[in-house]
Design an enzyme around this catalytic site. Structure first.
Site, PDB file in Angstrom:
ATOM      1  N   THR A  73      49.315  24.486  10.241  1.00  0.00           N
ATOM      2  CA  THR A  73      48.597  25.738  10.527  1.00  0.00           C
ATOM      3  C   THR A  73      49.106  26.867   9.639  1.00  0.00           C
ATOM      4  O   THR A  73      48.307  27.622   9.066  1.00  0.00           O
ATOM      5  CB  THR A  73      48.787  26.112  12.012  1.00  0.00           C
ATOM      6  OG1 THR A  73      48.235  25.074  12.817  1.00  0.00           O
ATOM      7  CG2 THR A  73      48.130  27.435  12.347  1.00  0.00           C
ATOM      8  N   ASN A 154      39.437  16.028  11.534  1.00  0.00           N
ATOM      9  CA  ASN A 154      40.319  15.525  12.594  1.00  0.00           C
ATOM     10  C   ASN A 154      39.559  14.974  13.790  1.00  0.00           C
ATOM     11  O   ASN A 154      40.075  14.147  14.528  1.00  0.00           O
ATOM     12  CB  ASN A 154      41.280  16.628  13.050  1.00  0.00           C
ATOM     13  CG  ASN A 154      40.595  17.953  13.248  1.00  0.00           C
ATOM     14  OD1 ASN A 154      40.002  18.510  12.322  1.00  0.00           O
ATOM     15  ND2 ASN A 154      40.661  18.476  14.452  1.00  0.00           N
ATOM     16  N   GLN A 182      44.740  15.394   7.745  1.00  0.00           N
ATOM     17  CA  GLN A 182      44.313  14.101   8.299  1.00  0.00           C
ATOM     18  C   GLN A 182      44.091  13.036   7.234  1.00  0.00           C
ATOM     19  O   GLN A 182      43.791  11.895   7.572  1.00  0.00           O
ATOM     20  CB  GLN A 182      43.023  14.268   9.118  1.00  0.00           C
ATOM     21  CG  GLN A 182      43.185  15.063  10.388  1.00  0.00           C
ATOM     22  CD  GLN A 182      44.018  14.351  11.460  1.00  0.00           C
ATOM     23  OE1 GLN A 182      44.276  13.144  11.386  1.00  0.00           O
ATOM     24  NE2 GLN A 182      44.437  15.096  12.462  1.00  0.00           N
ATOM     25  N   HIS A 204      53.875  16.200  11.533  1.00  0.00           N
ATOM     26  CA  HIS A 204      53.705  15.374  12.737  1.00  0.00           C
ATOM     27  C   HIS A 204      52.432  14.548  12.748  1.00  0.00           C
ATOM     28  O   HIS A 204      52.186  13.801  13.694  1.00  0.00           O
ATOM     29  CB  HIS A 204      53.840  16.224  14.009  1.00  0.00           C
ATOM     30  CG  HIS A 204      52.674  17.118  14.318  1.00  0.00           C
ATOM     31  ND1 HIS A 204      51.791  16.837  15.329  1.00  0.00           N
ATOM     32  CD2 HIS A 204      52.260  18.270  13.771  1.00  0.00           C
ATOM     33  CE1 HIS A 204      50.888  17.802  15.391  1.00  0.00           C
ATOM     34  NE2 HIS A 204      51.144  18.681  14.453  1.00  0.00           N
ATOM     35  N   CYS A 328      42.534  20.681  21.099  1.00  0.00           N
ATOM     36  CA  CYS A 328      42.639  22.128  21.312  1.00  0.00           C
ATOM     37  C   CYS A 328      41.556  22.653  22.243  1.00  0.00           C
ATOM     38  O   CYS A 328      41.690  23.704  22.827  1.00  0.00           O
ATOM     39  CB  CYS A 328      42.542  22.864  19.982  1.00  0.00           C
ATOM     40  SG  CYS A 328      43.550  22.132  18.697  1.00  0.00           S
TER      41      CYS A 328
HETATM   42  C1  LIG Z   1      46.828  18.981  13.193  1.00  0.00           C
HETATM   43  C2  LIG Z   1      45.984  19.638  12.157  1.00  0.00           C
HETATM   44  C3  LIG Z   1      46.320  20.897  11.645  1.00  0.00           C
HETATM   45  C4  LIG Z   1      47.471  21.708  12.166  1.00  0.00           C
HETATM   46  O1  LIG Z   1      48.727  21.186  11.845  1.00  0.00           O
HETATM   47  P1  LIG Z   1      49.986  21.675  12.736  1.00  0.00           P
HETATM   48  O2  LIG Z   1      51.175  21.164  11.974  1.00  0.00           O
HETATM   49  O3  LIG Z   1      49.813  21.021  14.074  1.00  0.00           O
HETATM   50  O4  LIG Z   1      49.943  23.153  12.803  1.00  0.00           O
HETATM   51  C5  LIG Z   1      45.524  21.443  10.658  1.00  0.00           C
HETATM   52  N1  LIG Z   1      44.455  20.778  10.174  1.00  0.00           N
HETATM   53  C6  LIG Z   1      44.101  19.576  10.641  1.00  0.00           C
HETATM   54  C7  LIG Z   1      42.909  18.891  10.058  1.00  0.00           C
HETATM   55  C8  LIG Z   1      44.847  18.961  11.653  1.00  0.00           C
HETATM   56  O5  LIG Z   1      44.461  17.766  12.106  1.00  0.00           O
END
Ligand SMILES: *Cc1c(COP(=O)(O)O)cnc(C)c1O
Length: 388
Positions: A73, A154, A182, A204, A328
């Site tokens: 993010t 995602n 992703q 993660h 979310c």
């Molecule tokens: C999970 C995700 C994010 C955010 O990543 P974080 O490390 O959780 O802040 C941004 N873009 C996509 C496409 C995601 O799947």
């Protein structure tokens, strides 16, 4: 009860190899990467190694183009706010092009910029979530300073035509950012080949810890900073480095690169097995991922006459952990912005489940899902008959 985790697009477990690599930096090797003594040098060396590992994963020209951030993010925020703020202050323009199906990290950043003097084009998508390169071409103005389009979605796994998008951006000399959170580890990424200026990834989602991300900044792409303070990350992201998480991300990146082909093949086979099973045992279902351009491991399916939120709770009782459109937005009954952008009727959007598979997924787990889901759906459809 054995639990079955099929929500890898929300987060992935730490790989044992990653945890082992991190351990020393959580214990005896606790130095601050900015200190010049032995402890500091130890941390600095570890950070440098991780930077090389991440650079290799995405095909960066130099490790110096890799900036560690606090999350995916933050990387998205830094890319979009940092680039557009600088461009606008130089009078180069105030127009941003993105898509309607971006992650909230991109979409809400654009919403934030709108009342602050920016004009945003949110490109529509087809019924599988792909943007049209023709529409992108037509959206470009003299004042366009950034194109931000994700690589893989995602929610439904749809792959955007990134190569063509990059070509158009280069033709018009507009910087291009892509959220590749992703896609890395599943699809090959070559930032030099594609001609990407800015790319975000997250620890993660590739078996490293939460709270660590990366922004790739192509040499020559100028950005304002998001976080101000010390001179860390070559003056691009202040704050003492999260050394254990950075080390973990480095190892995860190296393993992802080594295993990319076999990982993608394995995910594709498991996803295929799941889909065949659902097709055989369940009627009135619709797949929302692109039939030809979908990353392996994600299966997004809408079920007629089923309420998705209840289905997820029922599956949870059976030990099966999946998600509605987007983690979310769960808890609210609104269909996610992605499902809305696909043009799914609310009736179908309500009955949408996302299966996302990963490293620890087995054929036996898929078979358990195939054995369980039809029963649950049958019950729910009987229960809800007449209500939809
Ligand atoms: C999970 C995700 C994010 C955010 O990543 P974080 O490390 O959780 O802040 C941004 N873009 C996509 C496409 C995601 O799947």
């Amino acid at each position: 009860m054995e639990r079955i985790y099929l929500d890898y697009n929300a987060t992935t477990p730490l790989r044992p190899e990653v945890r082992d690599a991190m351990m020393p930096y959580l214990t005896e090797a606790f130095g601050n990467g900015s200190s010049i003594h032995a402890y500091g040098r130890e941390a600095r060396t570890a950070i440098d190694t991780a930077r090389e590992q991440v650079a290799a994963l995405i095909g960066a020209k130099s490790p110096s183009e890799i900036v560690f951030t606090g999350s995916g993010t933050e990387a998205d925020n830094h890319a979009i706010k940092g680039l557009t703020e600088l461009q606008k202050s130089r009078g180069e323009g105030n127009h941003i092009i993105t898509s309607a199906v971006e992650h909230h990290a991109v979409l809400h950043t654009c919403h934030y910029l709108e009342p602050r003097g920016f004009e945003i084009t949110y490109l529509p998508v087809d019924r599988y979530g792909r943007v049209s390169v023709e529409q992108l071409r037509n959206a470009i103005r003299d004042t366009t300073v950034l194109i931000s389009i994700m690589h893989v979605n995602n929610e439904n796994g749809t792959i955007q035509p990134l190569a063509e998008i990059c070509e158009i951006a280069q033709e018009h000399e507009i910087p291009l950012h892509t959220d590749a959170v992703q896609s890395v580890g599943k699809l090959a990424m070559d930032v030099q080949g594609f001609g990407v200026n800015l790319l975000s990834l997250s620890g993660h989602k590739i078996y490293a810890p939460k709270g660590i991300g990366v922004l790739y900044i192509r040499r020559g792409t100028r950005l304002a900073n998001l976080v101000h303070g010390g001179a860390q990350e070559r003056n691009r992201r202040a704050g003492s480095e999260n050394v254990p998480a950075i080390v973990g991300l480095g190892v995860a990146a190296e393993l992802a690169k080594q295993e990319q082909d076999t990982y993608a093949q394995r995910l594709a086979a498991l996803t295929h097995r799941l889909r065949e099973g659902l097709d055989t045992h369940i009627e009135r279902l619709h797949y929302n991922g692109h039939p030809d351009h979908c990353a392996p491991g994600t299966l997004n399916v809408s079920l007629e006459n089923v309420e998705g939120e209840s289905l997820i709770l029922r599956l949870d009782m059976e030990g099966i952990c999946v998600s509605t459109g987007s983690a979310c937005t769960s808890g609210s009954m609104e269909p996610s912005h992605v499902l809305a952008a696909l043009g799914l009727p609310p009736r179908l959007a309500q009955g949408t489940v996302r299966f996302s598979l990963g490293r620890n997924t087995t054929e036996a787990e898929i078979d358990t899902v195939i054995a369980t889901l039809p029963k649950v759906i049958q019950q729910m459809r009987t229960l809800y008959r007449g209500r939809f």
